[in-house]
Design an enzyme around this catalytic site. Sequence first.
Site, PDB file in Angstrom:
ATOM      1  N   GLU A  18       0.814  -1.221   0.000  1.00  7.79           N
ATOM      2  CA  GLU A  18       0.000   0.000   0.000  1.00  7.79           C
ATOM      3  C   GLU A  18       0.846   1.269   0.000  1.00  7.79           C
ATOM      4  OE1 GLU A  18      -2.576  -3.207   1.904  1.00  7.79           O
ATOM      5  OE2 GLU A  18      -0.487  -2.535   2.116  1.00  7.79           O
ATOM      6  N   PHE A  43     -11.444  -7.106  14.099  1.00  3.96           N
ATOM      7  CA  PHE A  43     -10.358  -7.564  13.243  1.00  3.96           C
ATOM      8  C   PHE A  43      -9.984  -6.481  12.233  1.00  3.96           C
ATOM      9  CE2 PHE A  43      -9.051  -9.822   9.278  1.00  3.96           C
ATOM     10  CZ  PHE A  43      -7.836 -10.310   9.752  1.00  3.96           C
ATOM     11  N   GLN A  44      -8.712  -6.161  12.179  1.00  5.91           N
ATOM     12  CA  GLN A  44      -8.152  -5.141  11.299  1.00  5.91           C
ATOM     13  C   GLN A  44      -8.789  -3.771  11.502  1.00  5.91           C
ATOM     14  OE1 GLN A  44      -8.095  -6.736   7.229  1.00  5.91           O
ATOM     15  NE2 GLN A  44      -6.087  -7.650   7.639  1.00  5.91           N
ATOM     16  N   LYS A 101     -17.447  -0.405   6.201  1.00 13.74           N
ATOM     17  CA  LYS A 101     -17.875  -1.390   5.215  1.00 13.74           C
ATOM     18  C   LYS A 101     -19.388  -1.408   5.038  1.00 13.74           C
ATOM     19  CE  LYS A 101     -17.149  -6.204   3.815  1.00 13.74           C
ATOM     20  NZ  LYS A 101     -16.467  -7.476   4.123  1.00 13.74           N
ATOM     21  N   MET A 127      24.515   8.849   2.062  1.00 11.97           N
ATOM     22  CA  MET A 127      24.437  10.153   2.711  1.00 11.97           C
ATOM     23  C   MET A 127      24.801  10.063   4.187  1.00 11.97           C
ATOM     24  SD  MET A 127      24.075  13.320   2.378  1.00 11.97           S
ATOM     25  CE  MET A 127      23.232  13.765   0.868  1.00 11.97           C
TER      26      MET A 127
END
Length: 573
Positions: free
Chosen positions: A48, A115-116, A165, A487
């Site tokens: 993602e 969940f999630q 949802k 760097m």
Amino acid sequence: MKGSELLLKALKNAGVKYIFGYTGGAIMPVFDEMVKRGDFAYIKPRNEQGAAFMAQGLTRASCSSKNPQIGICISTSGPGAMNLVTGIADAMMDSIPLLAITGQVAINVLGTDAFQENDVVGVMMPITKQSYMPLTPEEIEETVYEALYIAKTGRGGPVSIDLPKNVQMEEVNNNYKFNYKNYKPNLPGFYYNPIPDRTKIKESVSLINKSSRPIILGGHGIIQSNAGTKLLEFAKKTNIPIALTLHGISAIPADHDLNLGMMGMHGTVEANRAICNADLIIAFGMRFDDRVTGKLDEYAENADVIHVEIDPSEIDKNVKTTIGINADTGKALDAFLEEPGLTTKPRHDWFSQIAEYRKEISADLKSEIEKGVGSEGKLLMKTIIHRLSEITKGNDIVVSDVGQHQMMTARFYNFQRFNTWITSGGSGTMGAGIPMALGARLARPNETVWCVCGDGGFQMNIQELGTIMEYNLDIKIIIMNNGFLGMVRQWQTLFFEGRFAGTPMKNPDFGIIAKAYGITYEKVERKTDIDKAIKSAMNHKGANIIEFVCDPTELVLPMIPAGAGFEKMITRV
């Protein structure tokens, strides 16, 4: 219509073409509807975070086109949404409009540690301009239009919509109506379109006309306002040199006589010395961050400052201004150019002094570039970038990851065209390069896109080679492999007595990885092979990776130590 249908309908009506996203349980209804509608070009990243940076690349590359697009990234709830955070925070720091849409657990289980489940609105609040959670399908269309308006209006930035949802699956009631063509957001207090104050423009012109040693500073606002031509016209009319921020690069041709190059920590000697000795600074579309100013209480202490900036909170935040003008940079430049009192002065002494600044290390740099290799015979990054610039004639889009190679590219690529430089600035996010290049390629499919990476940053989102493979995208990737986090190693060399803690990199065989993804690959270890490899990549139709084996001891100079003033600038070691 269901909430998922309304969401996609609103995006289509807003002109969205590409959607970058990764599916999952809480966003499945939207993906299902997207397949049924077939209205969008869907691009699936391998993480993602890649989706957020792809959306950024699309926004950045298209902002100067006739049909600018805004990047859209979509993820599921919980870990999916959390993986977007880095790219969204990066967009916030660099003022890049994008819209992040995340699925969320159903309303009836919110706050139960389902969940999630994560508090996405809470997480997004400090890293977006606005964060929404529509609780009914009737709110969705207006939320989308308002979110897009906020993202693009004034100082750009990301906006997020967290969509439960059940709201995606519910249907609107029978009385629902929404006319997007007549929609105007009702946002009391939102600063819509600041117009330059003519009185302040006239006061500024008076300061400009009196000045003997003025300098123009051009920032990201020049790119986002599509105002490069206006900036150069203003500089020519007033006969004032220009220094650019990291994000101002490609606003005007790099080799123009008035262009002093990049300013700040790794800026050119001429830009930094000129800022130190200027009696007037005219800053357009920049925020005077620490990488530009160094030690604030010593920054341009003998100069008046005119600051043109669309975000009023940035004026007087870091550097005290003589005149602050809250306006879009393009509109402010229009006002300056229309002002009849603006005069041209020769400023011979000032330009003679700048010519001396230009000479300070130019012979050293020219010698290094011509030599092309370091003490152990390994390639120099500055030589590679110089050759890339010469071969492409400075005309291609260059996307850089973050690190030493980024500063080398900013310094030694001779950008000739407007808005052809894309990189992560304020957040300095390693791993941004490949997915940003992917978004840029989709935004401008008829142009050649080069992605310059270090061996460290390349591996942070290396999985997005899979996205390049799946969608057959023609992106030219350069890996500057010096076996270190370059760097940080440079800082350790200069300030930590050469203790290389955590910076050596044991790398895989990049050729085998390229082969696994079906991408053409070449490894270059000799200076005499640089041009051939670059030209071969240019002529190859399809993605290409060139790995250059680089000298780990190479430094990008000048360098102003963090927190130090410009007088502490290191030009040689």
